[in-house]
Design a protein around this motif. Structure first.
Motif, PDB file in Angstrom:
ATOM      1  N   LYS A  73       0.842  -1.209   0.000  1.00  0.00           N
ATOM      2  CA  LYS A  73       0.000   0.000   0.000  1.00  0.00           C
ATOM      3  C   LYS A  73       0.873   1.253   0.000  1.00  0.00           C
ATOM      4  CE  LYS A  73      -3.526  -2.386   2.781  1.00  0.00           C
ATOM      5  NZ  LYS A  73      -4.233  -2.390   4.084  1.00  0.00           N
ATOM      6  N   LEU A  74       1.964   1.186   0.807  1.00  0.00           N
ATOM      7  CA  LEU A  74       2.853   2.343   0.893  1.00  0.00           C
ATOM      8  C   LEU A  74       3.550   2.588  -0.447  1.00  0.00           C
ATOM      9  CD1 LEU A  74       3.959   4.474   2.901  1.00  0.00           C
ATOM     10  CD2 LEU A  74       5.846   2.893   3.376  1.00  0.00           C
ATOM     11  N   GLU A  75       3.891   1.507  -1.155  1.00  0.00           N
ATOM     12  CA  GLU A  75       4.545   1.641  -2.453  1.00  0.00           C
ATOM     13  C   GLU A  75       3.618   2.336  -3.456  1.00  0.00           C
ATOM     14  OE1 GLU A  75       6.542  -1.132  -5.991  1.00  0.00           O
ATOM     15  OE2 GLU A  75       5.889  -2.052  -4.115  1.00  0.00           O
ATOM     16  N   ILE A  76       2.359   1.960  -3.407  1.00  0.00           N
ATOM     17  CA  ILE A  76       1.380   2.614  -4.300  1.00  0.00           C
ATOM     18  C   ILE A  76       1.275   4.097  -3.972  1.00  0.00           C
ATOM     19  CG2 ILE A  76      -1.078   2.671  -4.931  1.00  0.00           C
ATOM     20  CD1 ILE A  76      -1.138  -0.372  -4.366  1.00  0.00           C
ATOM     21  N   PHE A  77       1.293   4.403  -2.673  1.00  0.00           N
ATOM     22  CA  PHE A  77       1.224   5.807  -2.237  1.00  0.00           C
ATOM     23  C   PHE A  77       2.449   6.585  -2.726  1.00  0.00           C
ATOM     24  CE2 PHE A  77       2.335   8.910   1.192  1.00  0.00           C
ATOM     25  CZ  PHE A  77       1.356   9.852   0.905  1.00  0.00           C
ATOM     26  N   PHE A  78       3.634   5.976  -2.604  1.00  0.00           N
ATOM     27  CA  PHE A  78       4.857   6.637  -3.098  1.00  0.00           C
ATOM     28  C   PHE A  78       4.746   6.935  -4.594  1.00  0.00           C
ATOM     29  CE2 PHE A  78       7.910   4.745   0.350  1.00  0.00           C
ATOM     30  CZ  PHE A  78       7.392   5.646   1.273  1.00  0.00           C
ATOM     31  N   MET A  79       4.207   5.987  -5.335  1.00  0.00           N
ATOM     32  CA  MET A  79       4.095   6.161  -6.783  1.00  0.00           C
ATOM     33  C   MET A  79       3.153   7.318  -7.109  1.00  0.00           C
ATOM     34  SD  MET A  79       5.588   4.623  -9.250  1.00  0.00           S
ATOM     35  CE  MET A  79       5.584   5.087 -10.990  1.00  0.00           C
ATOM     36  N   ARG A  83       3.757  11.125  -8.981  1.00  0.00           N
ATOM     37  CA  ARG A  83       2.917  11.651 -10.059  1.00  0.00           C
ATOM     38  C   ARG A  83       2.391  13.043  -9.700  1.00  0.00           C
ATOM     39  NH1 ARG A  83       0.236   6.220 -10.109  1.00  0.00           N
ATOM     40  NH2 ARG A  83       1.364   4.964 -11.654  1.00  0.00           N
ATOM     41  N   ARG A  84       2.280  13.315  -8.373  1.00  0.00           N
ATOM     42  CA  ARG A  84       1.801  14.636  -7.936  1.00  0.00           C
ATOM     43  C   ARG A  84       2.921  15.653  -7.863  1.00  0.00           C
ATOM     44  NH1 ARG A  84      -2.067  11.518  -4.682  1.00  0.00           N
ATOM     45  NH2 ARG A  84      -0.532  11.271  -3.015  1.00  0.00           N
ATOM     46  N   GLY A  85       4.115  15.246  -8.274  1.00  0.00           N
ATOM     47  CA  GLY A  85       5.223  16.211  -8.347  1.00  0.00           C
ATOM     48  C   GLY A  85       6.334  15.996  -7.355  1.00  0.00           C
ATOM     49  N   CYS A  86       6.178  15.026  -6.456  1.00  0.00           N
ATOM     50  CA  CYS A  86       7.243  14.754  -5.481  1.00  0.00           C
ATOM     51  C   CYS A  86       8.424  14.103  -6.201  1.00  0.00           C
ATOM     52  CB  CYS A  86       6.712  13.835  -4.385  1.00  0.00           C
ATOM     53  SG  CYS A  86       7.964  13.381  -3.155  1.00  0.00           S
ATOM     54  N   SER A  87       9.611  14.601  -5.915  1.00  0.00           N
ATOM     55  CA  SER A  87      10.806  14.056  -6.568  1.00  0.00           C
ATOM     56  C   SER A  87      11.120  12.668  -5.987  1.00  0.00           C
ATOM     57  CB  SER A  87      11.992  14.985  -6.356  1.00  0.00           C
ATOM     58  OG  SER A  87      13.183  14.355  -6.763  1.00  0.00           O
ATOM     59  N   VAL A  88      11.278  11.682  -6.874  1.00  0.00           N
ATOM     60  CA  VAL A  88      11.568  10.339  -6.413  1.00  0.00           C
ATOM     61  C   VAL A  88      12.947  10.271  -5.776  1.00  0.00           C
ATOM     62  CG1 VAL A  88      12.557   9.500  -8.593  1.00  0.00           C
ATOM     63  CG2 VAL A  88      11.425   7.892  -7.053  1.00  0.00           C
ATOM     64  N   ILE A  89      13.865  11.159  -6.241  1.00  0.00           N
ATOM     65  CA  ILE A  89      15.219  11.181  -5.651  1.00  0.00           C
ATOM     66  C   ILE A  89      15.136  11.667  -4.210  1.00  0.00           C
ATOM     67  CG2 ILE A  89      17.530  12.183  -5.840  1.00  0.00           C
ATOM     68  CD1 ILE A  89      17.056  12.410  -8.858  1.00  0.00           C
ATOM     69  N   GLU A  90      14.326  12.720  -4.003  1.00  0.00           N
ATOM     70  CA  GLU A  90      14.159  13.241  -2.633  1.00  0.00           C
ATOM     71  C   GLU A  90      13.477  12.194  -1.750  1.00  0.00           C
ATOM     72  OE1 GLU A  90      12.035  16.886  -2.856  1.00  0.00           O
ATOM     73  OE2 GLU A  90      13.639  17.963  -3.943  1.00  0.00           O
ATOM     74  N   LEU A  91      12.481  11.495  -2.328  1.00  0.00           N
ATOM     75  CA  LEU A  91      11.788  10.454  -1.572  1.00  0.00           C
ATOM     76  C   LEU A  91      12.769   9.353  -1.165  1.00  0.00           C
ATOM     77  CD1 LEU A  91       9.107   9.242  -0.556  1.00  0.00           C
ATOM     78  CD2 LEU A  91       8.835   8.183  -2.817  1.00  0.00           C
ATOM     79  N   LEU A 107      11.919   0.609   4.160  1.00  0.00           N
ATOM     80  CA  LEU A 107      11.378   1.779   3.447  1.00  0.00           C
ATOM     81  C   LEU A 107      12.243   2.110   2.231  1.00  0.00           C
ATOM     82  CD1 LEU A 107      10.395   4.050   6.492  1.00  0.00           C
ATOM     83  CD2 LEU A 107       8.846   2.842   4.938  1.00  0.00           C
ATOM     84  N   LEU A 108      13.548   1.912   2.380  1.00  0.00           N
ATOM     85  CA  LEU A 108      14.457   2.199   1.267  1.00  0.00           C
ATOM     86  C   LEU A 108      14.179   1.248   0.096  1.00  0.00           C
ATOM     87  CD1 LEU A 108      16.906   3.918   0.367  1.00  0.00           C
ATOM     88  CD2 LEU A 108      18.379   2.089   1.224  1.00  0.00           C
ATOM     89  N   CYS A 109      13.965  -0.024   0.395  1.00  0.00           N
ATOM     90  CA  CYS A 109      13.645  -0.991  -0.666  1.00  0.00           C
ATOM     91  C   CYS A 109      12.333  -0.635  -1.355  1.00  0.00           C
ATOM     92  CB  CYS A 109      13.555  -2.401  -0.089  1.00  0.00           C
ATOM     93  SG  CYS A 109      15.147  -3.073   0.471  1.00  0.00           S
ATOM     94  N   THR A 110      11.356  -0.185  -0.541  1.00  0.00           N
ATOM     95  CA  THR A 110      10.059   0.180  -1.114  1.00  0.00           C
ATOM     96  C   THR A 110      10.204   1.397  -2.018  1.00  0.00           C
ATOM     97  OG1 THR A 110       9.014  -0.638   0.916  1.00  0.00           O
ATOM     98  CG2 THR A 110       7.658   0.712  -0.551  1.00  0.00           C
ATOM     99  N   ALA A 111      10.937   2.412  -1.524  1.00  0.00           N
ATOM    100  CA  ALA A 111      11.163   3.609  -2.341  1.00  0.00           C
ATOM    101  C   ALA A 111      12.011   3.264  -3.561  1.00  0.00           C
ATOM    102  CB  ALA A 111      11.853   4.682  -1.496  1.00  0.00           C
ATOM    103  N   GLY A 112      12.970   2.340  -3.405  1.00  0.00           N
ATOM    104  CA  GLY A 112      13.814   1.923  -4.530  1.00  0.00           C
ATOM    105  C   GLY A 112      12.989   1.277  -5.627  1.00  0.00           C
ATOM    106  N   SER A 113      11.967   0.506  -5.234  1.00  0.00           N
ATOM    107  CA  SER A 113      11.093  -0.105  -6.223  1.00  0.00           C
ATOM    108  C   SER A 113      10.393   0.946  -7.064  1.00  0.00           C
ATOM    109  CB  SER A 113      10.061  -0.995  -5.511  1.00  0.00           C
ATOM    110  OG  SER A 113       9.120  -1.510  -6.415  1.00  0.00           O
ATOM    111  N   VAL A 114       9.915   2.014  -6.371  1.00  0.00           N
ATOM    112  CA  VAL A 114       9.263   3.122  -7.090  1.00  0.00           C
ATOM    113  C   VAL A 114      10.275   3.848  -7.963  1.00  0.00           C
ATOM    114  CG1 VAL A 114       8.059   5.325  -6.793  1.00  0.00           C
ATOM    115  CG2 VAL A 114       7.534   3.379  -5.279  1.00  0.00           C
ATOM    116  N   TYR A 115      11.483   4.050  -7.435  1.00  0.00           N
ATOM    117  CA  TYR A 115      12.555   4.735  -8.163  1.00  0.00           C
ATOM    118  C   TYR A 115      12.825   4.023  -9.501  1.00  0.00           C
ATOM    119  CZ  TYR A 115      16.846   7.630  -8.334  1.00  0.00           C
ATOM    120  OH  TYR A 115      17.812   8.563  -8.673  1.00  0.00           O
ATOM    121  N   ILE A 116      12.890   2.665  -9.449  1.00  0.00           N
ATOM    122  CA  ILE A 116      13.143   1.884 -10.671  1.00  0.00           C
ATOM    123  C   ILE A 116      11.983   2.050 -11.654  1.00  0.00           C
ATOM    124  CG2 ILE A 116      13.435  -0.446 -11.610  1.00  0.00           C
ATOM    125  CD1 ILE A 116      14.846  -1.194  -8.995  1.00  0.00           C
TER     126      ILE A 116
END
Length: 787
Positions: A73-79, A83-91, A107-116
């Protein structure tokens, strides 16, 4: 320390799950309000519950799955945030501010998945960063589940060939490196679990490790699914790296499981082309590893591969698969000096089955396997391990099942050497298996040499010389075994009389030394088989060698006499008696009068000396009379001697009715319709009169003993004999003698008698009336009789 008490563990799990649920609720509320800061805060607190050391792997897995669901669920939220303008690098940098390292890395792995997914950076760089960062967790249980999470979220994002995340050329190497590195670290953590805690808890730790093994093995499955991992990459990179880790970990559980994983998850074609590499690692494994099962499964897979794809068979020869497997097994056994005999036999059994499936035409390969097995068994004596014995029987049965032909198995020179290592009882079982195979497939054994080899294999059921004292064999089983041997004799056959005579001589040698209790089962079929041989001999006039031929009727009859002589000592005199008479008939057909007379002499001796039971004497005398009647070879003197003896035996039977019937049966010895030289009406009449006298005496005995006149059945039977000889034209049997006998019977019939006797007499009279109706001589003769 993991708690011993299951109740405490349940409480800790319940407390952890409650705190987890509460933080997950606040995290979801923050997600619903698009509050990234609070979502990170509560997710970190939620993930902190995974820092516990109080739960067993099974309970920890329960907590981990809750975390996995929430992190999706958190990964979907990050994605959505990106899309709303948050920088994935900053995330990606923001999640690293979590206070504790374990929540931070999840959390890093989850954000890394979105980053990829955003493709703002090459997948290989992010994956490399993640796999390196996870080194921060060195606690075995927590580290395993963290890396398992990394493997799960990344498996669809690897830069594989054809993947949307595929980058520049050779990026598949990066994907392989990532999976291999994660696999290596997970295996180290998994092995380390074995060495934590007191020695008394070793068994419990091994059980817990068994529950976690799939977490490590999934990495190998991921590697096998990569499109870019072709045969070259597998051979040059994947297999060497995985085997290096397996060998270096020096852990029995890990080595066994991971080698088996390699065999199960990668294609059979890869195994065939890299056999030397895979097998080269086997001797380097710990001595306690169950390498027997591993190699057996490998050979089974390769056998099935060959069975399903006939076009790959040339590749097995090209890569010398058999030689490599045979050498590897030898090295493994050599490296493991204390290997149980069961393991060694199982390995060779699997190798033999592989050989028979892949190279059925190469008997030299199969014989080589058996030879290696003999070498391994040498010095061990008889195998007393029940499981090893069963495996040895399985090994010996494999060629029989494959070829359905014992003759092929007999070509294997090492086959009988393996049989020698079976104990007496198992030799008997193996012999039965061999005999059943012959009978089932109707296999003919056509040479004396092959028969000799066969009997060496099945001596467990034809020879009792090596049976230990006190060994009791079930009587029903023993009879079944011997009956199977009797059937087997008829499968030993050759059209050439000379070779066939050699075969029966081999049988004689084995049977006469096989113990007396078997002879009554084995001698009769041997005699029958030999008598069949006599019928196939050329007539003496057609045989250019005559009496000097290598196989003559005389030699065969001498042979028969020798084997039947053994039967009275069993004791089975009645059986020997019947066989002597059969041989006498065979000698009659060969026109061998001295030999036929000798067989009759032996039968008479047995009758006089060994057959004492009255019923047995009656049966034996009937056989003598019937056989003697059919004999045509005897001259007058010999026939008279034998006939006189037979009539003498008849007169000496114990019971009067038996005497009567035997004496009137002897009348047939003096009148043969087709031989004028044997037509003595006087002696026929003498026998019938003597029978009447004995029948009359029997009636008197009955009158004295029971107060009744007794049955007239004997008189009616004699009447039928009178009618037979009267019809044949014996001049001494006159109308008057027949009428006189009928009158006697009618007088006796006036007395009370049983219905069966009345019916018998009535039927005889009806027969006479029927004969009167015939035209010609017979009708005329019967017309003269006045009833």
């Amino acid at each position: 320390m993991i708690a011993d008490g299951s109740e405490d563990e349940e409480k800790w799990l319940a407390a952890g799950a409650a705190a987890f649920k509460q933080n997950a609720f606040y995290m979801q509320r923050a997600i619903d309000s698009n509050n990234l800061k609070d979502a990170l805060k509560y997710s970190a607190q939620m993930l902190s519950e995974l820092r516990t050391s109080k739960l067993s792997p099974h309970k920890y897995y329960d907590l981990y799955m809750r975390a996995f669901d929430e992190l999706r669920k958190l990964e979907i939220f990050f994605m959505e945030e990106t899309r709303r303008g948050c920088s994935v690098i900053e995330l990606y940098e923001l999640v690293q501010h979590a206070g504790n390292i374990l929540p931070r890395l999840y959390l890093l792995c989850t954000a890394g998945s979105v980053y990829i997914k955003t493709k703002e950076a090459p997948a290989k760089e992010i994956l490399k960063d993640l796999v390196e960062m996870c080194r921060g967790i060195q606690h075995p249980l927590r580290g395993l589940f963290l890396r398992s999470y990394l493997a799960q979220i990344s498996r669809d994002k690897l830069p594989d060939i054809g993947s949307e995340y595929e980058g520049d050329a050779d990026t598949v190497i990066d994907a392989v490196e990532f999976v291999l590195l994660n696999f290596t670290e997970m295996n180290k953590l998994w092995v380390r679990m074995q060495h934590q805690g007191p020695a008394r808890e070793k068994e419990r730790r091994e059980k817990e490790r068994g529950e976690l093994r799939d977490l490590v093995g999934k990495n190998l499955h991921v590697l096998s699914q990569l499109e870019g991992v072709d045969l070259d990459m597998y051979r040059d990179t994947v297999l060497p790296r995985v085997l290096e880790q397996i060998v270096n970990c020096r852990d029995e559980i890990a080595q066994y499981y991971l080698i088996d994983c390699i065999i199960q998850v990668f294609p059979d074609e890869y195994h065939l082309q890299t056999l030397d590499v895979l097998l080269g690692a086997c001797p380097q494994l710990q001595a306690s590893v169950d390498i027997m099962t591993v190699l057996s499964r490998l050979m089974e897979r390769l056998s099935n591969y060959a069975a399903l794809n006939a076009e790959v068979l040339p590749y097995f020869l090209q890569v010398e698969a058999f030689s490599k497997l045979n050498n590897a097994i030898g090295k493994v056994i050599e490296a493991q000096e204390d290997m149980p005999i069961l393991s060694a036999v199982t390995l060779y059994s699997s190798l033999l089955k592989f050989t028979l499936h892949v190279h059925p035409d190469r008997l030299d390969y199969a014989d080589q396997v058996l030879g290696s097995c003999v070498k391994q068994l040498s010095g061990k004596g008889k195998i007393d391990d029940t499981r090893a014995t069963k495996e040895l029987v399985s090994l010996l049965s494999a060629p029989l099942e494959k070829y359905n032909d014992v003759v092929t198995a007999l070509k294997l020179t090492n086959y009988p050497l393996v049989v020698e290592y079976l104990d007496t009882e198992t030799k008997r079982i193996m012999a039965t298996v061999i005999v059943r195979s012959i009978m089932k497939n109707n296999t003919l054994i056509t040479t004396a040499e092959k028969v000799e080899a066969l009997f060496e294999l099945i001596k467990g059921i034809i020879n009792d010389l090596d049976e230990p004292q006190g060994l009791e064999v079930d009587e029903d089983d023993f009879q079944e075994e011997q009956n199977s041997v009797a059937l087997l004799i008829h499968m030993l056959y050759n059209d050439d009389p000379e070779e066939m005579f050699k075969i029966v001589n081999v049988l004689k040698k084995h049977f006469l030394t096989g113990g007396p209790k078997r002879l009554k089962f084995t001698i009769p079929p041997l005699v029958v088989s030999t008598l069949k041989l006599i019928r196939r001999l050329p007539v003496e006039g057609d045989n250019p060698f005559g009496k000097e031929a290598s196989v003559t009727a005389t030699k065969i009859f001498q042979f028969l006499n020798q084997i039947i002589e053994a039967l009275p000592n069993v004791p089975s005199p009645d059986l020997a008696f019947r066989l002597y008479l059969q041989c006498a008939e065979a000698a009659d057909k060969c026109d061998e009068e001295p030999i036929a007379y000798e067989f009759f002499t032996q039968a008479y001796i047995l009758y006089e000396e060994e057959i004492s039971d009255s019923k047995a004497q009656v049966t034996a005398l009937q056989l003598i009379i019937g056989t003697l009647q059919r004999m045509q070879v005897f001259g007058v003197e010999n026939r008279d001697t034998l006939t006189h003896k037979a009539t003498g035996y008849a007169a000496k039977l114990l019971k009067k009715p038996d005497q009567c019937r035997a004496v009137y049966a002897c009348s047939h010895l003096f009148w043969l319709e087709d031989r004028e030289t044997i037509q003595d009406g006087e002696r026929v009449l003498l026998c019938l009169k003597r029978a009447l006298k004995i029948a009359n005496s029997a009636q008197q005995v009955a009158n004295t003993a029971r107060g009744s006149t007794g049955s007239v059945t004997l008189f009616i039977e004699i009447l039928n004999k009178y009618l037979y000889f009267y019809e044949k034209g014996v001049p001494q049997i006159t109308v008057e003698s027949v009428e006189s006998l009928i009158k006697l019977i009618k007088n006796e019939e006036s007395m009370p008698s049983d219905p069966s006797t009345e019916s018998f007499f009535a039927t005889t009279l009806e027969f006479m009336e029927f004969q009167k109706q015939k035209e010609g001589t017979i009708g005329e003769r019967y017309q003269a009789i006045k009833v």
